[in-house]
Design a protein around this motif. Structure first.
Motif, PDB file in Angstrom:
ATOM      1  N   HIS A  42      -8.724  -1.835 -18.810  1.00  0.00           N
ATOM      2  CA  HIS A  42      -8.268  -0.293 -17.181  1.00  0.00           C
ATOM      3  C   HIS A  42      -9.045  -1.163 -15.903  1.00  0.00           C
ATOM      4  N   ARG A  45      -7.796  -4.647 -14.873  1.00  0.00           N
ATOM      5  CA  ARG A  45      -6.148  -5.002 -14.876  1.00  0.00           C
ATOM      6  C   ARG A  45      -5.993  -4.062 -13.206  1.00  0.00           C
ATOM      7  N   ALA A  46      -7.028  -3.441 -13.105  1.00  0.00           N
ATOM      8  CA  ALA A  46      -6.575  -2.469 -11.791  1.00  0.00           C
ATOM      9  C   ALA A  46      -7.088  -3.279 -10.600  1.00  0.00           C
ATOM     10  N   VAL A  49      -4.289  -5.358 -10.302  1.00  0.00           N
ATOM     11  CA  VAL A  49      -3.319  -5.650  -9.393  1.00  0.00           C
ATOM     12  C   VAL A  49      -3.567  -5.388  -7.814  1.00  0.00           C
ATOM     13  N   LEU A  52      -2.605  -7.721  -5.936  1.00  0.00           N
ATOM     14  CA  LEU A  52      -1.096  -7.695  -5.554  1.00  0.00           C
ATOM     15  C   LEU A  52      -1.184  -7.081  -4.133  1.00  0.00           C
ATOM     16  N   VAL A  53      -2.028  -5.874  -4.237  1.00  0.00           N
ATOM     17  CA  VAL A  53      -1.818  -3.915  -3.417  1.00  0.00           C
ATOM     18  C   VAL A  53      -2.291  -5.931  -2.237  1.00  0.00           C
TER      19      VAL A  53
ATOM     20  N   ALA B  87     -10.366  -8.817 -11.522  1.00  0.00           N
ATOM     21  CA  ALA B  87      -9.754  -9.465 -11.942  1.00  0.00           C
ATOM     22  C   ALA B  87      -8.912 -10.657 -12.787  1.00  0.00           C
ATOM     23  N   TYR B  90      -9.796 -10.620 -16.778  1.00  0.00           N
ATOM     24  CA  TYR B  90      -8.084 -10.034 -16.601  1.00  0.00           C
ATOM     25  C   TYR B  90      -6.686 -10.974 -17.312  1.00  0.00           C
ATOM     26  N   LEU B 100       2.444  -9.316 -15.602  1.00  0.00           N
ATOM     27  CA  LEU B 100       1.042  -9.222 -14.387  1.00  0.00           C
ATOM     28  C   LEU B 100       0.740 -10.702 -14.317  1.00  0.00           C
ATOM     29  N   THR B 101      -0.200 -10.895 -15.163  1.00  0.00           N
ATOM     30  CA  THR B 101      -1.174 -12.423 -15.072  1.00  0.00           C
ATOM     31  C   THR B 101      -0.520 -13.381 -13.646  1.00  0.00           C
ATOM     32  N   VAL B 104       0.383 -12.959 -10.210  1.00  0.00           N
ATOM     33  CA  VAL B 104      -0.926 -11.923  -9.378  1.00  0.00           C
ATOM     34  C   VAL B 104      -1.452 -13.322  -9.297  1.00  0.00           C
TER      35      VAL B 104
END
Lengths: 337, 279
Positions: A42, A45-46, A49, A52-53, B87, B90, B100-101, B104
């Protein structure tokens, strides 16, 4: 993840027979491992993300910051030439014009130059020289942009002022249409100088990408063309370039994205004049140079907001250009991979 | 001229042009480095590293901008690298085929070449304006935003190069995924990941635009990250555009220091990744 944890994994793997009490502790350790694994998953994953943020943060903050100026000027902001901090009348036409013209000049020079260099690197250059020359060209990309700026201001601009610009003015002075392009006194600094510096700066991006896509052309195709008697140039023109077209375009767009957003080098040599002139020898300004020069000195909310709106416009333009570049490069990667 | 001669002639012209283009490209590099050495080397002395930036007309050095740059760079790397590595992990390990990958990766590549001055505006809006003053922290965060995409990209690329069999072997031993990543993937990709960090440092050590309105500048010695702090690129910018000859001289010296630090970093990075790939 730590030494102790690994020790347990290894112990578990090595211990052949598991007794009753060990089985209980094994379940416990496995539970803990599963927990830490899930936590790590997680966490990564964060972080993904967060990328993107970051992007949405940039967009939202720019839009928020530019609201006052957008409310005050509306779409007129884009076509208004005046930029007057005293009367608080702002228009973005001059910086947008300067950004587009300097980038256009840069691409005009850098694209043929970059393609020729990649042609040299893939077709002519002896094997042992390819890597050193490739690296040397890429080092141009490593030099910080402020260095180009200081070099451009103290070395390149005076040189242009003394030699190239008077020559251009004499040469085209009596030619209709072209004379207005090369009009005015040779300042040294100006849009032509900025375009030339930008050309040097984006050259390595265009070169390294087009070299890579040239190299990805299947040798069989080239050998077939050589086999029917083509010259090197004909092979490049009719086999390599058509095959590598999308990739080269992607590289060019990437270079364009860089040129549009380049700040410091341009700030030094553009001359910072908020006016639109047909002559490429005249001083002008670009979006990024305007922001860099004026932001810390901007008094009043509207002035600051107008500058942030410029930033938003710049971000929108480069985002579109870079997105197109990436889509093209992704297409060629899929074909090669 | 018959057809054959014409084709040969055209071929020669283009090939000559391409050699010429390469000479021009390399010539720029030589010209720029030459000018830097010529202008900067003569003034390079110990005083540059031990004295503060002077007022116009006095002697001085670049100690405070060098310290400021080092502090912000270290901080930016400390903030940006873990985010970037996680990141990238992941994208290459857990979510290799996740939607998602893909998103991103696309966004990250755009951030990689996005204009850095926009990053400065962003940090100004979210940190400087709410805090009410410029600060070294804001400068460091702005640089960190530039570090992240570089590290994400190299981490993902390098982890993707690790053979799948290594991971499968570790998984077959019963290692949980996090352990496989930590003890197998990271170790195999270590050289490449360090390369990424070095490239990121090279990238930010010359960045000026995002610092102009985040960390601003400081004429005096200050190691306080909560206040405006001096940095080498901003000082070069300010001094080079000043009318004073000795300030301009210092700007050249600073430019020389930055350029050779950056070139040393990127050549080291290349050497590292070259030994990695040749193995």
């Amino acid at each position: 993840m730590h030494e102790a944890g690994r020790q347990k994994v290894v112990d578990l793997a090595l211990s052949g027979s598991i007794e009753a009490s060990a089985a209980a502790s094994r379940t416990k350790i496995l539970g803990r491992l599963r927990l830490s694994d899930g936590a790590f998953r997680h966490l990564t994953r964060a972080a993904a993300v967060l990328v993107l943020v970051l992007l949405s943060g940039v967009i939202i903050s720019l839009i928020q910051g530019s609201l006052p100026a957008i409310q005050a000027f509306g779409l007129n902001f884009l076509i208004e030439e005046r930029w007057n901090p005293v009367t608080e009348r702002f228009g973005a036409f001059a910086p947008i014009y300067g950004t587009l013209i300097t980038s256009f000049l840069a691409m005009l020079i850098a694209v043929p130059l970059g393609l020729l260099i990649s042609l040299f690197l893939t077709e002519i250059c002896p094997m042992w020289l390819r890597r050193p020359i490739g690296i040397a060209i890429e080092l141009l990309a490593g030099i910080p942009s402020i260095i180009y700026g200081i070099w451009g201001l103290f070395v390149f601009a005076p040189f242009l002022q003394r030699t190239v610009q008077p020559f251009l003015i004499d040469l085209f002075g009596n030619v209709p249409v072209l004379s207005s392009l090369f009009e005015g006194p040779p300042y040294g600094i100006g849009m032509l100088t900025a375009g030339l510096i930008l050309a040097i700066m984006v050259l390595p991006f265009i070169t390294s990408i087009s070299r890579d896509v040239f190299e990805a052309v299947p040798p069989v195709l080239k050998e077939a063309a050589y086999g029917v008697g083509c010259t090197t140039w004909e092979v490049v023109r009719h086999v390599v370039l058509p095959y590598a077209r999308v990739g080269v375009l992607g590289g060019v767009m990437l270079g364009l994205g860089r040129a549009l957003g380049e700040t410091m080098a341009v700030t030094f040599v553009i001359g910072n004049a908020h006016k639109v002139s047909a002559s490429i020898l005249a001083p002008g300004t670009t979006i990024s140079a305007t922001i860099a020069n004026e932001f810390t000195e901007a008094v009043g909310d509207l002035y600051t907001s107008a500058l942030i709106t410029l930033g938003l416009i710049l971000f929108a333009i480069t985002f579109i250009v870079l997105a197109i570049a990436r889509l093209m490069l992704m297409r060629i990667e899929r074909r090669v991979g | 001229m018959n057809l054959y001669a014409r084709r040969r002639f055209r071929n020669h012209v283009i090939l000559t042009l391409s050699v010429g283009a390469t000479v021009v490209g390399l010539g720029w590099l030589v010209l720029i480095l030459g000018a830097l050495l010529y202008q900067g080397l003569s003034g390079l002395s110990l005083a540059v590293f031990t004295e503060m930036t002077p007022p116009p007309g006095a002697d001085g050095g670049l100690l405070n901008p060098i310290i400021g740059s080092l502090m912000m760079t270290i901080l930016a790397v400390a903030i940006g690298t873990p985010i970037g590595i996680l990141a990238g992990t992941y994208m290459a390990e857990y979510g290799k085929y996740a939607k998602l990958t893909m998103v991103v990766r696309f966004i990250n590549d755009i951030l990689l070449s996005a204009p850095s001055i926009v990053v400065g505006l962003f940090i100004y809006e979210i940190l400087v304006a709410p805090m009410g003053h410029f600060s070294g922290w804001a400068g460091a965060v702005a640089l960190a935003v530039i570090v992240v995409p570089v590290v994400v990209r190299t981490t993902e690329d390098m982890l993707s190069l690790v053979p799948r069999e290594l991971r499968e072997a570790a998984t077959a031993l019963g290692m949980p995924r996090a352990h496989v990543i930590g003890y197998v993937s990271y170790r195999a990709a270590r050289a490449g990941m360090i390369t990424g960090v070095l490239l990121a440092i090279a990238r930010i050590s010359g960045e000026t635009a995002p610092l102009l309105f985040t960390s601003l500048n400081n004429q005096f010695f200050s190691a306080d990250l909560n206040a405006p702090i001096s940095s080498l690129p901003v000082v070069i910018f300010q001094f080079a555009l000043s009318p004073y000859a000795d300030w301009q001289k210092l700007a050249w010296i600073g430019a020389l220091i930055i350029t050779f630090a950056v070139l040393a970093l990127s050549i080291t990075a290349r050497a590292l990744s070259a030994t990695r790939t040749s193995k």
